[in-house]
Write an enzyme that holds these catalytic residues in place. Structure first.
Site, PDB file in Angstrom:
ATOM      1  N   LYS A 153      55.489  33.409  40.009  1.00  0.00           N
ATOM      2  CA  LYS A 153      55.942  33.394  38.551  1.00  0.00           C
ATOM      3  C   LYS A 153      57.188  32.518  38.682  1.00  0.00           C
ATOM      4  O   LYS A 153      57.682  32.076  39.620  1.00  0.00           O
ATOM      5  CB  LYS A 153      56.371  34.759  38.290  1.00  0.00           C
ATOM      6  CG  LYS A 153      55.351  35.845  38.427  1.00  0.00           C
ATOM      7  CD  LYS A 153      54.287  36.031  37.471  1.00  0.00           C
ATOM      8  CE  LYS A 153      53.326  37.082  37.701  1.00  0.00           C
ATOM      9  NZ  LYS A 153      52.173  36.950  36.900  1.00  0.00           N
ATOM     10  N   HIS A 272      39.299  36.572  40.761  1.00  0.00           N
ATOM     11  CA  HIS A 272      40.093  37.033  39.864  1.00  0.00           C
ATOM     12  C   HIS A 272      39.387  37.424  38.551  1.00  0.00           C
ATOM     13  O   HIS A 272      38.363  36.895  38.426  1.00  0.00           O
ATOM     14  CB  HIS A 272      41.357  35.987  39.329  1.00  0.00           C
ATOM     15  CG  HIS A 272      42.301  36.734  38.268  1.00  0.00           C
ATOM     16  ND1 HIS A 272      41.939  37.075  37.058  1.00  0.00           N
ATOM     17  CD2 HIS A 272      43.433  37.414  38.632  1.00  0.00           C
ATOM     18  CE1 HIS A 272      43.186  37.642  36.347  1.00  0.00           C
ATOM     19  NE2 HIS A 272      44.071  37.989  37.465  1.00  0.00           N
ATOM     20  N   ARG A 273      39.747  38.567  37.875  1.00  0.00           N
ATOM     21  CA  ARG A 273      38.491  39.031  36.766  1.00  0.00           C
ATOM     22  C   ARG A 273      39.268  38.668  35.305  1.00  0.00           C
ATOM     23  O   ARG A 273      38.906  39.368  34.530  1.00  0.00           O
ATOM     24  CB  ARG A 273      38.540  40.463  37.039  1.00  0.00           C
ATOM     25  CG  ARG A 273      39.845  41.333  37.005  1.00  0.00           C
ATOM     26  CD  ARG A 273      39.338  42.859  37.179  1.00  0.00           C
ATOM     27  NE  ARG A 273      40.581  43.589  36.800  1.00  0.00           N
ATOM     28  CZ  ARG A 273      40.483  44.815  36.518  1.00  0.00           C
ATOM     29  NH1 ARG A 273      39.468  45.624  36.552  1.00  0.00           N
ATOM     30  NH2 ARG A 273      41.752  45.436  36.435  1.00  0.00           N
ATOM     31  N   SER A 357      46.602  44.941  41.317  1.00  0.00           N
ATOM     32  CA  SER A 357      47.625  44.181  40.969  1.00  0.00           C
ATOM     33  C   SER A 357      48.050  44.282  39.646  1.00  0.00           C
ATOM     34  O   SER A 357      47.036  44.833  38.924  1.00  0.00           O
ATOM     35  CB  SER A 357      47.465  43.065  41.310  1.00  0.00           C
ATOM     36  OG  SER A 357      47.250  41.923  40.022  1.00  0.00           O
TER      37      SER A 357
END
Length: 415
Positions: A153, A272-273, A357
Site C-alpha cells: 500500500k 485474486h477474486r 486477507s
C-alpha cells in the site's frame, strides 16, 4: 417434462443446487423445470428439430425440490445435467450453459446457484492448479506453518522504484510474499515492466539477506490475453517464483491459458477474486462463492482469496471453512451445515491454498492459525505496512506472532 422426481442421478452427471424464488403463482415444480430446461435443451416452444435428437439423452432434469427452512416461497431445486452437454476442460462453457440465460427468466423472481457437483469424469478433463499445495511447499522449502503475505500500500500512486523498496522492506522483515494490489496493472505512474524489474531486484536482495525463498505476486492481468502472456513471459525470464491474475475480471478463458503457461514454466499462480461480490453477495440471486472457488480450482490457480472470518469483509465461519475444504482437500463429504450440498471427489486434482486477507492484523493471528491451519496464506496489508516504525518492523511483528502461535499450537495450547 423437465421435472422428473424419480430420476436416479448418474455418476457422470453434473449436479447443481439452485435457490429458486418463483414469481407469485408459479408452482415450485414449474420453476424448477423451467431452470432445467432453459439451462439445457429447452426453448420457449416446441420446434420440429427436436425430433432430430434424443432429448431424453441430452436434457437437464430437475430431480428434487425442497423448501428452504425459514424463508417464504424459496426452494432448493436440484438439477442434473448429462455430461455430454459440456465441452471438456472449459469452465467458460460450463458456466455459459448452467448460468447463461436462465438468470433473466421471467417465471423467477430470483435465482442463485448454491453449489455444483463436478463428476470425476469431467474433473479429469481439467489441468487444475499449475502446481498445488505440496509442490508449492517444495519449491519454497517452507513447511509446517501458514505462509505470510502483504499487499503493498498505497495501492496506486507509488513509482516503480519506491514500490520495489516497499517490497524489499516487507520481505527482509520476514514475510514470504508481497503482493501487487489487484488494481495495479500498468498505469501512467508505474508501467508494468518497470515494476517487474524493481520488484525482482528487491526479491533477490531479500533472498540473499535472509536465506529464505521470497516471492512477490506480479500482477499479469492485462487488457488482452496477448499482453497478459507477454507479462507472464517477462516474469519467467526474470526468474521470479510467482505471478498473479484477477480471474473474474480477466475471465476464465484467459485464466486457464495462464494456468497452462504457469505449469509449463514452473511459475506459481496467485489468484485474486476482484468482482466476486457482484456475483456472490446477494443471498437469493447470483452464485455462491463456493461455486466460483470450485471453478477456479478447475481453471487453475495455486492461491485464491477467501475472505477472513475475522477481518473487514463478510463471511460466516462454517460456510467459509466449507469452501476452504473444497479448495484444499481431495474428497469432501456433503454437509449442509457448511453449505456443501454435494459430496465432491476431485480425484487427485492439486489443491489451492486459501488466502485470508482483508482488514486482518497481528491480533487476529491466534484465531487465523486456528481457523485456517497450516495450508493457507495469511495476508496482512495495512496490518504490516501500517506499523508505526515501518514495513520491516511490521513484517517482523507478523512473523514473530505467527511462529509463536504455531509453536503454542504444536505444544497443545488452546489458541
Amino acid at each position: 417434462t423437465y421435472y422428473t422426481p424419480d430420476y436416479e442421478t448418474k455418476d457422470t452427471d453434473i449436479l447443481a443446487a439452485f435457490r429458486v424464488t418463483p414469481q407469485p403463482g408459479v408452482p415450485p415444480e414449474g420453476a424448477g423445470a423451467a431452470v432445467a430446461a432453459e439451462s439445457s435443451t429447452g426453448t420457449w416452444t416446441t420446434v420440429w428439430t427436436d425430433g432430430l435428437t434424443s432429448l431424453d439423452r441430452y436434457k437437464g432434469r430437475c430431480y428434487q425440490i425442497e423448501p428452504v427452512a425459514g424463508e417464504e416461497n424459496q426452494y432448493i431445486a436440484y438439477v442434473a445435467y448429462p455430461l455430454d452437454l459440456f465441452e471438456e476442460g472449459s469452465v467458460t462453457n460450463m458456466f455459459t450453459s448452467i448460468v447463461g440465460n436462465v438468470f433473466g427468466f421471467k417465471a423467477l423472481r430470483a435465482l442463485r446457484l448454491e453449489d455444483l457437483r463436478i463428476p470425476p469424469a469431467y474433473a479429469k478433463t481439467f489441468q487444475g492448479p499449475p502446481h498445488g499445495i505440496q509442490v508449492e511447499r517444495d519449491k519454497l522449502n517452507k513447511y509446517g506453518r501458514p505462509l505470510l503475505g502483504c499487499t503493498i500500500k498505497p495501492k496506486l500512486g507509488l513509482s516503480a522504484k519506491n514500490y520495489g523498496r516497499a517490497v524489499y522492506e516487507c520481505l527482509r522483515g520476514g514475510l514470504d510474499f508481497t503482493k501487487d494490489d489487484e488494481n495495479v496493472n500498468s498505469q501512467p505512474f508505474m508501467r508494468w515492466r518497470d515494476r517487474f524489474l524493481f520488484v525482482a531486484e528487491a526479491l533477490f536482495k531479500a533472498q540473499a539477506e535472509t536465506g529464505e525463498i521470497k516471492g512477490h505476486y506480479l500482477n499479469a492481468t492485462a487488457g488482452t490475453c496477448e499482453e497478459m502472456m507477454k507479462r507472464a513471459v517477462f516474469a519467467r525470464e526474470l526468474g521470479v517464483p510467482i505471478i498473479m491474475h484477477d480471474y473474474l475480471t480477466g475471465g476464465f478463458t484467459a485464466n486457464t491459458s495462464l494456468a497452462f503457461y504457469c505449469r509449463d514454466n514452473g511459475l506459481l499462480l496467485h489468484i485474486h477474486r476482484a468482482m466476486h461480490a457482484v456475483i456472490d453477495r446477494q443471498k437469493n440471486h447470483g452464485m455462491h462463492f463456493r461455486v466460483l472457488a470450485k471453478a477456479l480450482r478447475m481453471s487453475g490457480g495455486d492461491h485464491i482469496h477467501v475472505g477472513t472470518v475475522v477481518g473487514k469483509l463478510e463471511g460466516e465461519r462454517e460456510v467459509t471453512l466449507g469452501f476452504v475444504d473444497l479448495l484444499r482437500d481431495d474428497y469432501i463429504e456433503k454437509d449442509r451445515s457448511r453449505g456443501v450440498y454435494f459430496t465432491q471427489d476431485w480425484v487427485s486434482m492439486p489443491g489451492v491454498l486459501p488466502v485470508a486477507s482483508g482488514g486482518i492484523h497481528v491480533w487476529h493471528m491466534p484465531a487465523l492459525t486456528e481457523i485456517f491451519g497450516d495450508d493457507s496464506v495469511l495476508q496482512f496489508g495495512g496490518g504490516t505496512v501500517g506499523h508505526p516504525w515501518g514495513n520491516a518492523p511490521g513484517a517482523v511483528a507478523n512473523r514473530v506472532a505467527l511462529e509463536a502461535c504455531v509453536q503454542a499450537r504444536n505444544e497443545g495450547r488452546d489458541l
